[in-house]
Every structure is written in C-alpha cells, then in structure tokens.
Design an enzyme around this catalytic site. Structure first.
Site, PDB file in Angstrom:
ATOM      1  N   PRO A  37       0.946  -0.862   0.133  1.00 39.67           N
ATOM      2  CA  PRO A  37      -0.196  -0.110  -0.291  1.00 39.67           C
ATOM      3  C   PRO A  37       0.960   1.671   0.079  1.00 39.67           C
ATOM      4  O   PRO A  37       1.588   1.683   0.684  1.00 39.67           O
ATOM      5  CB  PRO A  37      -0.240  -0.228   1.417  1.00 39.67           C
ATOM      6  CG  PRO A  37       0.562  -1.142   2.130  1.00 39.67           C
ATOM      7  CD  PRO A  37       0.491  -1.705   0.640  1.00 39.67           C
ATOM      8  N   ALA A  71      -2.872   3.496   1.678  1.00 43.04           N
ATOM      9  CA  ALA A  71      -4.485   3.493   2.922  1.00 43.04           C
ATOM     10  C   ALA A  71      -6.037   4.035   2.179  1.00 43.04           C
ATOM     11  O   ALA A  71      -5.316   5.239   2.425  1.00 43.04           O
ATOM     12  CB  ALA A  71      -3.308   4.782   4.374  1.00 43.04           C
ATOM     13  N   TYR A 200      -0.475   5.287  13.124  1.00 42.56           N
ATOM     14  CA  TYR A 200      -2.126   6.017  12.700  1.00 42.56           C
ATOM     15  C   TYR A 200      -2.665   5.267  13.869  1.00 42.56           C
ATOM     16  O   TYR A 200      -1.950   5.327  15.504  1.00 42.56           O
ATOM     17  CB  TYR A 200      -2.449   5.357  11.614  1.00 42.56           C
ATOM     18  CG  TYR A 200      -1.273   5.876  10.561  1.00 42.56           C
ATOM     19  CD1 TYR A 200      -1.306   7.752  10.391  1.00 42.56           C
ATOM     20  CD2 TYR A 200      -0.793   5.228   9.951  1.00 42.56           C
ATOM     21  CE1 TYR A 200      -0.688   8.167   9.235  1.00 42.56           C
ATOM     22  CE2 TYR A 200       0.159   6.184   8.479  1.00 42.56           C
ATOM     23  CZ  TYR A 200      -0.099   7.263   8.601  1.00 42.56           C
ATOM     24  OH  TYR A 200       1.173   7.541   7.591  1.00 42.56           O
ATOM     25  N   ARG A 248      -2.478  -4.735   9.488  1.00 40.39           N
ATOM     26  CA  ARG A 248      -0.556  -3.930   9.747  1.00 40.39           C
ATOM     27  C   ARG A 248      -0.596  -4.084  10.148  1.00 40.39           C
ATOM     28  O   ARG A 248      -1.046  -2.835  11.464  1.00 40.39           O
ATOM     29  CB  ARG A 248      -0.292  -3.207   7.773  1.00 40.39           C
ATOM     30  CG  ARG A 248       0.358  -3.195   7.698  1.00 40.39           C
ATOM     31  CD  ARG A 248       1.470  -2.144   6.943  1.00 40.39           C
ATOM     32  NE  ARG A 248       2.173  -2.605   6.506  1.00 40.39           N
ATOM     33  CZ  ARG A 248       3.131  -2.304   5.273  1.00 40.39           C
ATOM     34  NH1 ARG A 248       2.415  -1.484   4.429  1.00 40.39           N
ATOM     35  NH2 ARG A 248       4.250  -2.385   5.452  1.00 40.39           N
TER      36      ARG A 248
END
Ligand SMILES: Cc1cc2nc3c(=O)[nH]c(=O)nc-3n(C[C@H](O)[C@H](O)[C@H](O)COP(=O)(O)O)c2cc1C
Length: 249
Positions: A37, A71, A200, A248
């Site tokens: 990604p 993402a 995040y 992930r």
C-alpha cells in the site's frame, strides 16, 4: 503452509515459490508478489479516478498477484492528508469498482487497505513538506480537520492536539471501519487490510508510548489491544468469510 509443503511445492514446480499460486480462504493469487500500500496523495474528496486506475492497473498488467490500494480513509476526518483515497461514503464505491474490475480482468487480486490517521492526520502533501497543514495549504484549498487519538497529545511540534476518543467516539470509528468493509466488498475487493501500524489511530492505542489511558482501552497489553480487536471483529462480521482479512502492524 507447513515447511514440508513449501519444499514439495518448490521441488514439484521447479520455480521459485514466489511465482507459485497462493490460496487464502476462498481466493487464489497467481503468485506471491503483492504491491505494498502506497499513498499517492492525489485523490480529490477521496474518489478513485483515472489516475488511480492507471497507477494500480499497471501493476496488474506487470503480473502482480495482489495489488493493494493505498491507505483509504474510513472517515473524512480519518484521512492522513487531504488527498487520501477514501471509502467513507457509498459514493466512493463506483470508482473503486472500476479499478477492481480492471485488476480482475488482468488476473490480479485486488486488495484495499483501510485506515484512520488519528493524530497523524491533517498533514501536507509530501511535496509541500509533510508538515501540519498551514495557511499556505488552506489557500490551496487543503483545509485541516479536528484530530482524534488514544490520548490528547500532538504527534509533534506545530501539529494540532487531538481529542482523546471517548466511548461514543470509539464506537463511531469502529462502526466506520465496519461500514468501510461493506463498501469494499460491494466495490469488488478480494482482500481487505486494516492499517494498524505507522502511528495512526489503531497504532496509537496499541503502543504504551502514546496510550496512557486509564480506562479499559489503556494499561496492559490486553487493554491496549481492545480497540484494535473491536475494529477487527466488527470488520470481520461484515467482510465475507470467503475473503481474507489482513492486519498490518
Ligand atoms: C510513497 C509511499 C507511500 C506509502 N504509503 C503507505 C500506505 O498508504 N500504507 C502503508 O501501510 N504503508 C505505506 N507505505 C509503506 C510501504 O507500504 C512499505 O512498507 C515501505 O515502503 C517499505 O517497503 P520497501 O522497503 O519495499 O519500500 C508507503 C511507502 C511509500 C514509499
């Protein structure tokens, strides 16, 4: 796969394992090459456009077994930057469907990574510095939004201080991940990945460096994992059991 199976596969096919098919639940990738990604920072209002189709499509043409999106934000306020790909609205589905249809037509499995940026949101496009969105960005139309995280601590100097998610806020984000899973299924993705890394939102709950909550979402490892597990459970309920779910971290 057991080690003896791997050995047998290599011996039987005479080709590197990397180029042999991989079956995960109900889907089979033609090989084990997966496009990682990678945020392109060029979507407008989260929409998949011709640029994304060409970008991802070329990897399917090139022979990748799995092609994963960047993402993709589960909420507009869950974006990392202003030009993230999005899946917070049903309106995003048709553009994404066009991408998955093309990837399938070229023999690749399509995968979507879903994400909430948390306190690392509202950042500039990389070529504008990757810092917090400022007046110059606002003049370009890149406006910041309120941030949330596990705790009310900014990611760094100059970045906005996020609000610590309360119970209601947590439920809303969990529901947004679940809704995103339904949309990703409707858009035709074969694989879904929850982004639980890179600092995040989910990562901010997992790490004791950021998470100093005193409720049931902070403290020991099991409690710090609670939010991630709630997200994964809610997503798995909506994501077909025949399709793989990655996480992930
Ligand atoms: C431009 C760029 C954008 C990235 N965006 C994402 C992303 O959206 N999601 C993610 O999980 N990782 C992202 N990454 C990390 C990559 O998926 C990958 O883990 C990283 O590049 C390390 O692999 P490499 O050593 O092959 O480059 C990004 C990396 C790059 C270079």
């Amino acid at each position: 796969m057991r080690p003896q199976d791997i050995t047998r596969e290599v011996r039987n096919e005479g080709a590197p394992l990397l180029f042999s098919p991989l079956t995960l639940r109900g889907v089979t990738a033609r090989n084990r090459l997966m496009l990682a990604p990678m945020n392109q920072h060029r979507a407008k209002d989260g929409f998949a456009d011709d640029g994304l189709l060409v970008h991802l499509g070329k990897f399917a043409l090139g022979g990748f077994g799995i092609v994963m999106t960047e993402a993709s934000a589960v909420l507009e306020t869950g974006r990392i930057g202003p030009a993230d790909l999005g899946i917070w609205s049903d309106d995003h589905i048709p553009g994404l469907k066009r991408v998955t249809t093309y990837l399938r037509s070229r023999g690749a499995l399509s995968a979507m990574q879903i994400c909430h940026g948390g306190r690392k949101g509202a950042i500039q496009r990389p070529w504008h510095g990757f810092g917090p969105l400022d007046q110059t960005d606002m003049a370009r139309g890149d406006n910041p939004w309120p941030l949330v995280s596990a705790t009310a601590e900014a990611v760094g100097p100059g970045h906005a201080t996020p609000k610590a998610l309360d119970r209601e806020g947590i439920d809303k984000v969990v529901a947004a991940f679940a809704d995103a899973a339904s949309r990703a299924d409707k858009a035709g993705f074969d694989i879904l990945e929850i982004h639980g890394g890179h600092g995040y939102l989910i990562a901010s709950f997992l790490t004791p460096v950021v998470n100093r909550r005193t409720d049931e979402y902070g403290g020991n490892l099991a409690d710090r994992m609670r939010f991630a597990l709630e997200v994964a459970t809610a997503v798995r309920r909506r994501w077909p059991s025949s399709k793989p779910l990655f996480f992930r971290m």
